[in-house]
Design an enzyme around this catalytic site. Structure first.
Site, PDB file in Angstrom:
ATOM      1  N   VAL A 196       0.850  -1.184   0.000  1.00  0.00           N
ATOM      2  CA  VAL A 196       0.000   0.000   0.000  1.00  0.00           C
ATOM      3  C   VAL A 196       0.891   1.241   0.000  1.00  0.00           C
ATOM      4  O   VAL A 196       2.063   1.176   0.368  1.00  0.00           O
ATOM      5  CB  VAL A 196      -0.922   0.059   1.239  1.00  0.00           C
ATOM      6  CG1 VAL A 196      -1.759   1.323   1.237  1.00  0.00           C
ATOM      7  CG2 VAL A 196      -1.812  -1.145   1.319  1.00  0.00           C
ATOM      8  N   THR A 197       0.328   2.354  -0.393  1.00  0.00           N
ATOM      9  CA  THR A 197       1.043   3.620  -0.365  1.00  0.00           C
ATOM     10  C   THR A 197       0.173   4.658   0.313  1.00  0.00           C
ATOM     11  O   THR A 197      -1.004   4.802  -0.028  1.00  0.00           O
ATOM     12  CB  THR A 197       1.371   4.098  -1.790  1.00  0.00           C
ATOM     13  OG1 THR A 197       2.137   3.089  -2.440  1.00  0.00           O
ATOM     14  CG2 THR A 197       2.169   5.390  -1.760  1.00  0.00           C
ATOM     15  N   ALA A 198       0.732   5.369   1.283  1.00  0.00           N
ATOM     16  CA  ALA A 198       0.046   6.482   1.935  1.00  0.00           C
ATOM     17  C   ALA A 198       0.989   7.677   1.929  1.00  0.00           C
ATOM     18  O   ALA A 198       2.204   7.524   2.090  1.00  0.00           O
ATOM     19  CB  ALA A 198      -0.362   6.125   3.349  1.00  0.00           C
TER      20      ALA A 198
END
Length: 196
Positions: free
Chosen positions: A6-8
């Site tokens: 995931v990317t935040a």
């Protein structure tokens, strides 16, 4: 440590904070869901994270209860820094069996906009912008080249979206749209979803 899927992304500017994340939930090379919202409001704050989705949900629930308890007990709102430290302590208490997550935590109080980065065992770092997760290396390059603290909230939101789109293009564990949350300098909250 292996990168968490995931990317935040988060950043703070003079007018507020913006946090965003894509929606793909993947595990071991499989896409389990395309609807996993990983940016959430907690009281007057916003949290975004990567890692095990259930851990992020649990931390969000714990923080909601702890912030309400603090504010009822003390009769005043908790500051952004105190809430971030509270989250840090919760993460550290579970260091033997940690929450598998990297977290961005932001908000606005009388001090102004603030953004914190936390790792699975509670390390707490205040920063102007940050990216976590498997697409962080790509997203941070976009942030570093274009970030300015005097950007408007609209420009900041566009930069968060641009950095997440760059990571989606190159990271198979990221994708399926982008959630954005904004808290302006007056504490007003707004969120949106961008299909991608």
């Amino acid at each position: 440590m292996e990168e968490l899927p995931v990317t935040a992304v988060g950043l703070k500017v003079n007018d507020g904070v913006v946090l965003g994340s894509e929606r793909r939930l993947s595990y071991g090379g499989y896409v389990l869901s395309k609807q996993a919202k990983k940016v959430n409001k907690i009281g007057k704050f916003v949290i975004a994270g990567t890692g095990i989705y259930g851990d992020l949900q649990t931390l969000t629930r714990i923080m909601n209860v702890e912030i309400k308890y603090y504010e009822i007990t003390n009769g005043r709102p908790i500051s952004v820094k105190a809430a971030a430290k509270l989250l840090s302590v919760i993460l550290y208490q579970y260091k033997v069996m940690p929450f598998i997550s990297e977290i961005l935590f932001g908000g606005v109080d009388q001090v102004g906009p603030q953004l914190y980065v936390l790792d699975p065992i509670g390390s707490l770092i205040e920063d102007s912008y940050a990216a976590v997760g498997s697409g962080a290396r790509i997203a941070i390059g976009v942030l570093e080249s274009e970030y300015r603290n005097d950007m408007s909230l609209e420009q900041a939101s566009e930069l968060v979206v641009k950095s997440i789109k760059a990571s989606i293009e190159r990271d198979v564990t990221s994708g399926d749209g982008i959630d954005i949350a904004i808290i302006d300098k007056n504490g007003n909250y707004k969120d949106s979803f961008i299909p991608y």
